[in-house]
Scaffold this active site. Sequence first.
Site, PDB file in Angstrom:
ATOM      1  N   TYR A 106      21.692 -40.664 -17.198  1.00 19.39           N
ATOM      2  CA  TYR A 106      22.648 -41.030 -17.134  1.00 19.39           C
ATOM      3  C   TYR A 106      23.410 -42.408 -17.397  1.00 19.39           C
ATOM      4  O   TYR A 106      22.907 -43.434 -18.373  1.00 19.39           O
ATOM      5  CB  TYR A 106      22.900 -41.676 -15.331  1.00 19.39           C
ATOM      6  CG  TYR A 106      23.891 -41.767 -14.276  1.00 19.39           C
ATOM      7  CD1 TYR A 106      25.000 -40.814 -14.690  1.00 19.39           C
ATOM      8  CD2 TYR A 106      24.326 -43.455 -14.385  1.00 19.39           C
ATOM      9  CE1 TYR A 106      26.355 -41.509 -13.632  1.00 19.39           C
ATOM     10  CE2 TYR A 106      25.264 -43.488 -13.269  1.00 19.39           C
ATOM     11  CZ  TYR A 106      25.974 -42.541 -13.990  1.00 19.39           C
ATOM     12  OH  TYR A 106      27.306 -43.494 -12.378  1.00 19.39           O
ATOM     13  N   LYS A 204      26.170 -38.751  -4.737  1.00 21.86           N
ATOM     14  CA  LYS A 204      26.459 -37.234  -4.915  1.00 21.86           C
ATOM     15  C   LYS A 204      25.630 -36.106  -4.138  1.00 21.86           C
ATOM     16  O   LYS A 204      26.629 -36.284  -3.144  1.00 21.86           O
ATOM     17  CB  LYS A 204      25.793 -36.525  -6.736  1.00 21.86           C
ATOM     18  CG  LYS A 204      26.001 -38.020  -7.570  1.00 21.86           C
ATOM     19  CD  LYS A 204      27.210 -38.058  -7.854  1.00 21.86           C
ATOM     20  CE  LYS A 204      27.484 -39.559  -8.500  1.00 21.86           C
ATOM     21  NZ  LYS A 204      26.529 -40.064  -9.864  1.00 21.86           N
TER      22      LYS A 204
END
Length: 390
Positions: A106, A204
């Site tokens: 990420y 998320k």
Amino acid sequence: MDSYEKHIQSFDTKAVHAGVEPDPTTGAIMTPIFATSTYIQESLGKHKGYDYSRTANPTRKALETSLAALENGQFGFATAAGCNAADIIMHLLETGDHVVSVDDVYGGTSRLFRTVWNRHGVSVTFADLTKGSVADYVTPKTKLIWVETPTNPLLKVIDIAAIATWAKAQKNPPLVLVDNTFASPYFQTPLELGADIVLHSTTKYLNGHSDVVGGALVVNDADLAKRIHHIQNSTGGISGPFDAFLVLRGLKTLAIRMRQHEKSASFIAQQLEKHKNIDRVYYPGLSSHPQYKVAKEQMRGGGGIVTFEMKGDIENARRMLESLKVFSLAESLGGVESLVDHPAIMTHASIPAETRKTLGITDTLVRLSVGIESVDDLWGDLAQALNKAF
Ligand SMILES: *Cc1c(COP(=O)(O)O)cnc(C)c1O
């Protein structure tokens, strides 16, 4: 976990009930938002387990218990953001230590490694952990192996059990961390595969409603949990009670949301694979995926993210993205609403163009976060936009 929680076995039931006890004073079925910084002590040094909310707060505690239960772990921590959870783990290291990380980690994690922790003398090697052995990258100074699977945006799948087994066999085993944000515990439980630490951006799927930024850590080892709590309490990286309440509420529908995300994502991935304007589809649930076998072994489904490469050039991609009506052009993922991302211009723009190219993040690469709207509307939207683009 108390005895009631222990006999809640199935994931769906845990998602609704784990960590949540009726409020003893009112019977309220939902955990209250304990908006309090401090707690009155009955007498000097005698309290009910809470003395200051940086150290512990009942709303956060309920969320932490739930997160641990969903990951089949012992100890959960709810942090201010996913990046904050990553930073807490990096605080376990010392100057001179070394980390091996997946290469397409990420972007925010990569930034934390390269621009913050490098300055404190912690070095990181970025490696394609789908190839060869992790042993090729480890040095005597390696204290941590940072796995993210599936990766973002190319959804590479890394064999968690293989890395954890290798690590455990070493004389001084490095810790193995898995960022489980993309799969969520519904599809993948890394602690059961031998990982030491699970990390989440609860922003998320776990919260799932695009209205909170938060993070989480789950571990099994009591000593490691103590060290993490010490760092969290010392640095203040906590989820506030309002955010903790929202994530706890989101978790209740995690199982049914994940089932719908996966059902629609899987359908869309199959349709895209057959489409004349598409070069390549990346989705761990497709048998064409390069690590399909590993995915089948360690995941219970392909998840809700689909990445694909369009034919044509950036102008075709631009026309496609700007013709979408149900999918919204936005960063982030994992919410109930469908989002579309152009990694090269949006989420992965901070990665140097050359590195993007070697990773495979091209100008026609598109990432979908498939939401829970009607799949007919979603596929209809993509099909019309793909036709308009050429
Ligand atoms: C979003 C994300 C993070 C960072 O989380 P924040 O909550 O935005 O700080 C870390 N890992 C992955 C895989 C992510 O998608």
